[in-house]
Design an enzyme around this catalytic site. Structure first.
Site, PDB file in Angstrom:
ATOM      1  N   GLY A 226      27.704 -10.722 -20.927  1.00 15.07           N
ATOM      2  CA  GLY A 226      27.961  -9.356 -21.356  1.00 15.07           C
ATOM      3  C   GLY A 226      28.115  -9.113 -22.837  1.00 15.07           C
ATOM      4  O   GLY A 226      28.899  -8.260 -23.242  1.00 15.07           O
ATOM      5  N   GLU A 270      34.102  -9.482 -16.322  1.00  9.76           N
ATOM      6  CA  GLU A 270      33.683  -8.174 -15.813  1.00  9.76           C
ATOM      7  C   GLU A 270      32.190  -7.949 -16.027  1.00  9.76           C
ATOM      8  O   GLU A 270      31.539  -7.256 -15.246  1.00  9.76           O
ATOM      9  CB  GLU A 270      34.508  -7.064 -16.476  1.00  9.76           C
ATOM     10  CG  GLU A 270      33.999  -6.511 -17.787  1.00  9.76           C
ATOM     11  CD  GLU A 270      34.001  -7.523 -18.920  1.00  9.76           C
ATOM     12  OE1 GLU A 270      33.173  -7.390 -19.839  1.00  9.76           O
ATOM     13  OE2 GLU A 270      34.842  -8.433 -18.909  1.00  9.76           O
ATOM     14  N   ASP A 271      31.630  -8.526 -17.085  1.00  9.89           N
ATOM     15  CA  ASP A 271      30.210  -8.346 -17.365  1.00  9.89           C
ATOM     16  C   ASP A 271      29.348  -8.906 -16.242  1.00  9.89           C
ATOM     17  O   ASP A 271      28.439  -8.248 -15.735  1.00  9.89           O
ATOM     18  CB  ASP A 271      29.844  -8.996 -18.701  1.00  9.89           C
ATOM     19  CG  ASP A 271      30.418 -10.410 -18.843  1.00  9.89           C
ATOM     20  OD1 ASP A 271      30.981 -10.939 -17.860  1.00  9.89           O
ATOM     21  OD2 ASP A 271      30.302 -10.985 -19.933  1.00  9.89           O
ATOM     22  N   ASN A 272      29.656 -10.126 -15.828  1.00  3.51           N
ATOM     23  CA  ASN A 272      28.890 -10.754 -14.757  1.00  3.51           C
ATOM     24  C   ASN A 272      29.079 -10.022 -13.434  1.00  3.51           C
ATOM     25  O   ASN A 272      28.132  -9.864 -12.659  1.00  3.51           O
ATOM     26  CB  ASN A 272      29.304 -12.224 -14.621  1.00  3.51           C
ATOM     27  CG  ASN A 272      28.394 -12.997 -13.691  1.00  3.51           C
ATOM     28  OD1 ASN A 272      28.572 -12.977 -12.481  1.00  3.51           O
ATOM     29  ND2 ASN A 272      27.413 -13.680 -14.251  1.00  3.51           N
TER      30      ASN A 272
END
Length: 455
Positions: A226, A270-272
């Protein structure tokens, strides 16, 4: 009877070494695929028609940049978003604290570029344990546009990056799947000759980039970092991180409960998880544009590098357990041992031939990946430092993994967390284990500086 046992034993050895030889060949094929993808995708970066389009004909984009403290090259990093060749965008820069040191830099840039639609949001909204998500919630809700470009504060982007990313977001895969997220492979560059910085630089620009590109080319599963991601808020508002497909055929159907960015505050990665949710819950796919996220690596010592790797191995272990456990068998040293043993048994290839050839070709492939991403060969001024960092990274990989895989606690942004199922986490108090005591060395008072490390 003894002859039968011997035959069975030989058959077993042949099977094991055959599997080893196939595994060795498969990993080399993946590495070569990553190398060829880098050459094909990043050697040329065409100018997008959107760069010179009228504001009314280009989709609006809100650029969200969460900030905390003075990152290395912060001014240049943020300025790169003020100078995007795109006719219709706004910039929202956010900090959690009104005393944050990034604010003077932000205000200076806003004064320098008065014609750019930019504003700053001060104050976080706590929706979970992830401080980045908490920092982003208010700008996420205030954004004027549906398309969001979330860019970490230690990333610099070329002027045409946004336009090319929007082009990619509006496309479809060959099979007709809609693109739900566009991401950029990180390309690290260090401004200092610190050992941790060089190892990090070597890791991100060779092995990580090569595998990242190969996995996304095959595209059998979501794989996203991210640093720089572009997606639609309307899509994110339909998912909640459960990774369960939405059953309704209604194009506007959404998951039950809390959806949107707030639903991902419980995850450290959180990006993944956002990328996986768009992939699994909506059935969308991802795309890599032909730009890189130029990731400025600050002053990292070896301990900084090691503990960052420990942190993300422990997070990944709870998200993709099987892939994490198999990871050591994909790394160069263990892979070389497997390959040399198998090829010696099956074909009589001496290890003294295969081992040096293995590492020589591996280095050449990795340097080719670097050259493709950078747009130029490795500079002579840092060549030997980079190669030393590359060697150090290969040697450290297995020890770091063995230490990381047996723990569940991480330190991020000066706080301690326990990683839970699916990558969720909860903040915990001070741990008194032997290894945590080692971690709390005299440099702990200066840990706040590490907020500028890779997020």
């Amino acid at each position: 009877m003894s002859l039968q046992i011997l035959e069975n034993s030989n058959a077993l050895l042949i099977t094991l070494h055959s599997v080893g030889a196939v595994w060795y060949g498969l990993l080399w094929a993946i590495g070569i695929l990553g190398c060829l993808t880098a050459r094909k995708r990043y050697k040329l970066r065409p100018r997008s028609p959107l760069s010179s389009a009228s504001p009314s004909s280009a989709p609006g984009v809100s650029i969200l940049r969460p900030l905390k403290g003075l990152d290395t090259n912060l001014y240049e990093n943020l300025e790169s978003t003020f100078t995007q060749e795109y006719p219709n965008y706004e910039i929202i820069l956010s900090v959690a604290d009104e005393d944050d040191q990034a604010l003077p830099v932000v205000r200076e840039l806003m004064s320098k570029y008065p014609d750019v639609d930019a504003k700053v949001v001060i104050g976080e909204e706590v929706v979970g344990i992830n401080p980045k998500v908490n920092n982003l919630i208010r700008p996420y809700r205030q954004a004027a546009n549906d398309i969001l470009w979330v860019v970490d504060s230690n990333v610099t982007a070329q002027p045409g990056t946004l336009a090319r990313a929007v082009d990619a977001l509006q496309s479809h895969t060959r099979s007709g799947k809609q693109i739900g997220l566009v991401h950029h492979v990180p390309f690290a560059y260090s401004t200092e000759s610190k050992i941790g910085s060089r190892v990090e630089e070597a890791f991100l620009n060779t092995n990580h980039a090569k595998m990242y590109l190969a996995i996304n080319t095959v595209a059998i599963e979501s794989c996203v970092v991210g640093k720089s991601n572009l997606y639609r808020r309307s899509d994110l508002e339909r998912v909640n991180g459960s990774l369960k497909p939405i059953q309704s055929n209604d194009s506007n159907a959404k998951q039950e409960g809390v959806c949107g960015l707030a639903a991902f505050g419980r995850f450290l990665a959180e990006d993944n998880m956002i990328a996986s949710a768009l992939w699994h819950e909506l059935g969308y796919r991802h795309d890599l544009s032909c730009d890189v996220a130029r990731n400025v690596v600050g002053s990292l010592n070896l301990s900084d590098y090691v503990w960052r790797r420990v942190r993300w191995i422990r997070v990944r272990k709870h998200m993709v357990f099987t892939a994490t456990i198999l990871e050591p068998f994909t790394e160069s040293i263990l892979l070389c041992i497997i390959g040399s043993a198998s090829f010696r048994y099956l074909f009589g290839v001496p290890p003294w031939i295969l081992i040096p050839l293995h590492f020589l070709v591996l280095l050449l492939v990795d340097l080719d990946v670097y050259s493709s991403l950078a747009g130029h060969p490795l500079s002579e001024s840092i060549r030997w430092e980079f190669i030393a960092g590359w060697i150090g990274r290969e040697i450290l990989t297995l020890p770091i993994f063995l230490f990381a895989v047996f723990g569940n606690e991480v330190i991020w942004r000066g706080r301690r967390y326990r990683v839970l199922r699916n990558g969720a986490a909860k903040q915990i108090g001070r741990n008194t284990t032997f290894f945590s005591w080692i971690r709390q060395n005299p440099r702990r008072d200066n840990y706040e500086r590490l907020d500028t490390e890779l997020q």
